[in-house]
Design an enzyme around this catalytic site. Structure first.
Site, PDB file in Angstrom:
ATOM      1  N   GLU A  46      40.921  32.258  42.543  1.00 13.81           N
ATOM      2  CA  GLU A  46      40.546  30.849  42.564  1.00 13.81           C
ATOM      3  C   GLU A  46      41.763  30.027  42.935  1.00 13.81           C
ATOM      4  O   GLU A  46      42.812  30.107  42.294  1.00 13.81           O
ATOM      5  CB  GLU A  46      40.011  30.423  41.203  1.00 13.81           C
ATOM      6  CG  GLU A  46      39.482  29.007  41.247  1.00 13.81           C
ATOM      7  CD  GLU A  46      38.613  28.652  40.051  1.00 13.81           C
ATOM      8  OE1 GLU A  46      38.430  29.507  39.171  1.00 13.81           O
ATOM      9  OE2 GLU A  46      38.139  27.506  40.010  1.00 13.81           O
ATOM     10  N   ASP A  93      51.894  20.187  49.914  1.00 12.95           N
ATOM     11  CA  ASP A  93      51.564  21.078  48.796  1.00 12.95           C
ATOM     12  C   ASP A  93      52.187  22.459  48.979  1.00 12.95           C
ATOM     13  O   ASP A  93      51.538  23.479  48.779  1.00 12.95           O
ATOM     14  CB  ASP A  93      50.039  21.180  48.638  1.00 12.95           C
ATOM     15  CG  ASP A  93      49.648  21.591  47.221  1.00 12.95           C
ATOM     16  OD1 ASP A  93      50.521  21.538  46.325  1.00 12.95           O
ATOM     17  OD2 ASP A  93      48.493  21.981  47.008  1.00 12.95           O
TER      18      ASP A  93
HETATM   19  O1  ACK Z   1      47.153  35.918  45.589  1.00 15.72           O
HETATM   20  P1  ACK Z   1      45.866  36.289  46.160  1.00 15.72           P
HETATM   21  O2  ACK Z   1      45.462  37.680  46.308  1.00 15.72           O
HETATM   22  O3  ACK Z   1      45.715  35.528  47.569  1.00 15.72           O
HETATM   23  O4  ACK Z   1      44.753  35.427  45.410  1.00 15.72           O
HETATM   24  C1  ACK Z   1      44.579  34.183  45.978  1.00 15.72           C
HETATM   25  C2  ACK Z   1      43.152  33.765  45.932  1.00 15.72           C
HETATM   26  O5  ACK Z   1      42.587  33.987  47.210  1.00 15.72           O
HETATM   27  C3  ACK Z   1      42.945  32.286  45.565  1.00 15.72           C
HETATM   28  O6  ACK Z   1      43.633  31.480  46.481  1.00 15.72           O
HETATM   29  C4  ACK Z   1      43.527  34.648  48.028  1.00 15.72           C
HETATM   30  N1  ACK Z   1      43.387  34.132  49.378  1.00 15.72           N
HETATM   31  C5  ACK Z   1      43.286  32.821  49.759  1.00 15.72           C
HETATM   32  N2  ACK Z   1      43.150  32.736  51.069  1.00 15.72           N
HETATM   33  C6  ACK Z   1      43.161  34.000  51.564  1.00 15.72           C
HETATM   34  C7  ACK Z   1      43.093  34.558  52.870  1.00 15.72           C
HETATM   35  N3  ACK Z   1      42.964  33.775  53.948  1.00 15.72           N
HETATM   36  N4  ACK Z   1      43.145  35.895  52.998  1.00 15.72           N
HETATM   37  C8  ACK Z   1      43.285  36.682  51.907  1.00 15.72           C
HETATM   38  N5  ACK Z   1      43.370  36.226  50.658  1.00 15.72           N
HETATM   39  C9  ACK Z   1      43.314  34.888  50.484  1.00 15.72           C
HETATM   40  C10 ACK Z   1      44.884  34.367  47.450  1.00 15.72           C
END
Ligand code: ACK
Length: 440
Positions: A99, A221
């Site tokens: 999230e 941000d």
């Molecule tokens: O740290 P994470 O694995 O990488 O967990 C967060 C979660 O969603 C909430 O932001 C993952 N996330 C966000 N955008 C992407 C994306 N484009 N590709 C892969 N993971 C993503 C983020």
């Protein structure tokens, strides 16, 4: 001043909020926001939609019709909610990646079964919390900026969905997730010195592009959670929900509500609501500091005087012995003292209280580019040592002249944390132009 933030990570607002900024309770079963945001509602945000922005690009469109008729979005696909359901297998809970600030992110695939003829593409789909504050503002800002800006260090927006109350964004899939996960959440951090340098350089390039583009954009941000990594640790800036057009013409700044993440926002912005690209430079300084130290910008579980990383660590950055004591021990032996001091000095300058004392992002890129070689060389040495089955740290070789650091197996100078480590005079690396750049 109505600067509000919450240690619990929920959005909070000051009493003088305007009507469109109501505090909403998360829906049952939904997690509260994980980011800690701050917000000052003294100044009114410019209205969304309508007249063109000073920098030439239209302001975020008001609705889907605006979006469809805007030629700038021709590379962005418009998906139906039904297609989004198919891509995420009905938003299956085990497809949740996490999230973010404004909604839940799912992994998914858009392929033939979702839309006939579509080339199979792995995606990340963010569904904005319908009860999130500001309604469509962040969603529209993301579509507007990411839909029109293209750069290797900005995450690619593949498409969006805007149907009834549903607001979704479809991004390229970044297989290694966020920098935040690698730096702080993973057990056994794999982020070597050279990987951190590479990530810092890529983030700097992304920001320099935004600041230097025909239209100047302030990202607002920057934080580890908003930097995403692909399988090769290439870094891209994500989450443009708070991005804003920079000042234009005679303007020196943009007046706006103070928004961002506590611990990252520049002091003058927090105090006055005056936003410039130098606020992003400060945020970049915080990011560099977090990467150097392996510590979060804000952490209440640390001893009191260390809660705020910048306040505690900035004065130590241009004092090499103190720096070596606080540097992330997981990078021990992977850097040269010279390179370390250069990066630390860069962070020091970016974190200047005086916005004009901060370098431009284009300069930051230049400095980090000069260190690329260093990072690559280190990586090679590490790889060689590992392939020979040795697990020595690079500064274990016999120390040389204590006034010049330790010398290593490959004859290069290495930093380390041993007591015999020399102190290096960093004055040569400190800019004369910054009155704050004095040794402490
Ligand atoms: O740290 P994470 O694995 O990488 O967990 C967060 C979660 O969603 C909430 O932001 C993952 N996330 C966000 N955008 C992407 C994306 N484009 N590709 C892969 N993971 C993503 C983020």
């Amino acid at each position: 001043m109505g600067i509000c933030f919450s240690a619990q990570g929920q959005f909070q607002f000051s009493q003088n909020q305007n009507s469109s900024q109501k505090k909403k309770t998360p829906a049952p079963g939904k997690k509260s926001k994980s980011a800690v945001y701050l917000m000052n509602t003294d100044c009114k945000e410019s209205s969304v939609g309508g007249k063109p922005s000073p920098s030439g690009l239209p302001l975020p469109p008001k609705n889907i019709k605006d979006l469809q008729s805007n030629p700038g979005y021709e590379n962005v696909d418009i998906f139906t909610y039904e297609e989004m359901k198919l891509a995420t297998k009905q938003f299956r809970p085990d497809f949740i990646l996490g999230e973010g600030g404004f909604g839940v992110v799912y992994k998914g695939v858009v392929d033939e079964t979702v839309r006939p003829g579509y080339k199979s593409t792995k995606v990340a789909i963010k569904e904005l919390n319908p009860e999130g504050f500001q309604g469509d503002r962040e969603w529209l800002a993301e579509v507007n900026y990411l839909g029109q800006l293209s750069h290797p260090n900005l995450v690619k927006l593949i498409g969006y969905c805007c149907e009834d109350d549903h607001r979704l964004l479809v991004y390229e899939y970044m297989s290694l997730g966020s920098l935040e996960k690698h730096l702080f959440r993973r057990v056994g951090c794999t982020l070597t010195w050279s990987k951190r340098l590479k990530i810092a350089l890529h983030a700097a390039k992304g920001l320099a592009f935004l600041h230097g583009a025909e239209r100047s954009v302030i990202y607002r941000d920057l934080k580890t959670a908003n930097i995403l990594l692909d399988e090769c640790y290439n870094a891209k800036l994500a989450d443009f929900g708070l991005a804003k057009d920079g000042p234009s013409g005679d303007q020196t700044h943009v007046s706006t509500r103070v928004m961002g993440t506590y611990g990252y926002a520049a002091p003058e912005y927090v105090m006055t609501g005056h936003l410039t690209s130098r606020s992003d430079v400060y945020g970049f300084g915080v990011l560099l500091l977090e990467m150097l130290l392996g510590k979060r910008a804000m952490d209440k579980s640390r001893p009191c005087r260390e809660h705020n990383l910048v306040e505690w660590a900035r004065p130590l950055l241009n004092h090499n012995k103190k720096l070596l004591r606080i540097i992330d021990p997981r990078m021990d032996g992977q850097y040269t003292t010279k390179a370390l001091m250069k990066v630390a000095d860069l962070a020091y300058q970016c974190l200047s209280q005086n916005p004009k004392g901060r370098p431009l992002m284009s300069h930051v890129v230049e400095v980090l580019e000069t260190l690329k070689e260093d990072g690559n060389a280190q990586e090679e040495v590490m790889a060689n040592l590992h392939s020979r089955g040795k697990s020595v740290t690079l500064y274990e070789a016999a120390p040389c002249d204590s006034s010049q650091g330790t010398r290593n197996v490959d004859g290069q100078r290495r930093s380390g944390r041993s007591k015999s480590e020399a102190s290096v005079d960093v004055s040569a690396l400190v800019s004369d132009s910054d009155p704050e750049s004095t040794k402490v």
